[in-house]
Design an enzyme around this catalytic site. Sequence first.
Site, short mmCIF file in Angstrom:
data_model
loop_
_atom_site.label_atom_id
_atom_site.label_comp_id
_atom_site.label_asym_id
_atom_site.label_seq_id
_atom_site.Cartn_x
_atom_site.Cartn_y
_atom_site.Cartn_z
N HIS A 1 -11.42 -4.86 9.86
CA HIS A 1 -11.99 -4.72 8.52
C HIS A 1 -13.30 -3.93 8.53
O HIS A 1 -14.04 -3.95 7.55
CB HIS A 1 -12.26 -6.10 7.90
CG HIS A 1 -11.03 -6.83 7.51
ND1 HIS A 1 -10.18 -7.38 8.42
CD2 HIS A 1 -10.48 -7.08 6.29
CE1 HIS A 1 -9.17 -7.96 7.80
NE2 HIS A 1 -9.33 -7.79 6.49
N GLU B 1 0.81 -1.22 0.00
CA GLU B 1 0.00 0.00 0.00
C GLU B 1 0.85 1.27 0.00
O GLU B 1 0.53 2.24 -0.69
CB GLU B 1 -0.94 -0.01 1.20
CG GLU B 1 -2.11 -0.98 1.09
CD GLU B 1 -1.72 -2.42 1.41
OE1 GLU B 1 -0.54 -2.66 1.76
OE2 GLU B 1 -2.59 -3.30 1.31
#
Length: 360
Positions: free
Chosen positions: A138, A69
């Site tokens: 999440h 990322e």
Amino acid sequence: MTYSKRIRVAKILTFAKAINEALFHAMEIDKSVICYGLGVDDPKGVFGTTLGLQEKYGEERVFDMPVSENAMTGVAIGASLNGIRPVMAHQRLDFFLLAMDQLVNNAAKWYYMFGGQASVPITIRLIIGCGWGQGPTHSQSLQSWFAHIPGLKVVMPATASDAKGLLLSSIFDNNPVLFLEHRWLHNLEGEVPEGDYRVPIGKAIALKKGEDITIVSMSYITIEALRAVEALEKEDILCDLIDLRTIMPIDWDLIFSSVQKTGRLIVLDTGVETGSIAGEIISRICMERYDSLKQPPKRLALPDFPAPTSLTLTREFYKRAEDIIDAVSKMMTRNLCGKKLIDRGDIPHDVPDKSFKGPF
């Protein structure tokens, strides 16, 4: 239907398809727009939002990236400084936390540090919200964290039309924009104007108008607020419902004028209470419009705990239309029960409605 003082042809699209259409338009309008990230060329196309892009615009403009990322965000910064407009997909907001250094210390500060001579026109798509058993790592909604960073714009659409209009505005903004999509919105349908349709960043919208109480909302909780407001109308309580659409910058003028009219305020937030956007709005109202208030304002946000995984715990963790009705009832000194006014039938509490088939 009237949009931006012009009559536009509208069609019914899902939230996901509206995003897809915005990407197609942006890449057609400007060849400097590229789209890349985790799963962009996957058969499911980031929940359907990137389907068909690579087939039309090729692998040079639409491509997957390794799971790194921070690196892929750095690539976007370098590309944007060389005339490219990257649209990145990190899928889950939680994954993007690995790129905070690139976002905060590079992208957000660049325009300021170099006196406006260079900008970083990156759009970063992040998916937020709860899912079946996905739990603390999440399911986070960290928009207030991002909104705290000078130099960033933070967008949270709630409707299909705003998904398209705000994404196009984000892509063609000359500075970095975080585009936050709640996972429960992707299947939501609505009228979406055709063509190059743009919604200005920083402009909220009044979805309902009333004299009794102001409700300020964002992202998916706006859909729950609409259900609550429609139920409250049957009980002769009329609400001003404001969908922020953008949480940085915030449209203070619309909020101020509404509170001045109603004298009551509830702010809804998909994040945790402490340090929330809801808290910021209430603080500003109390500082600058205190004389307009008939009673203390209220916020509905998540408790200050990590998102639970257990279905038993999530049942009381997330706010729904029933909770909004209960809060309004208390402020209006009425004896209404949200669970009696909202009939969800046999719909599980961890999906928005019967139409929801994922993503999970």
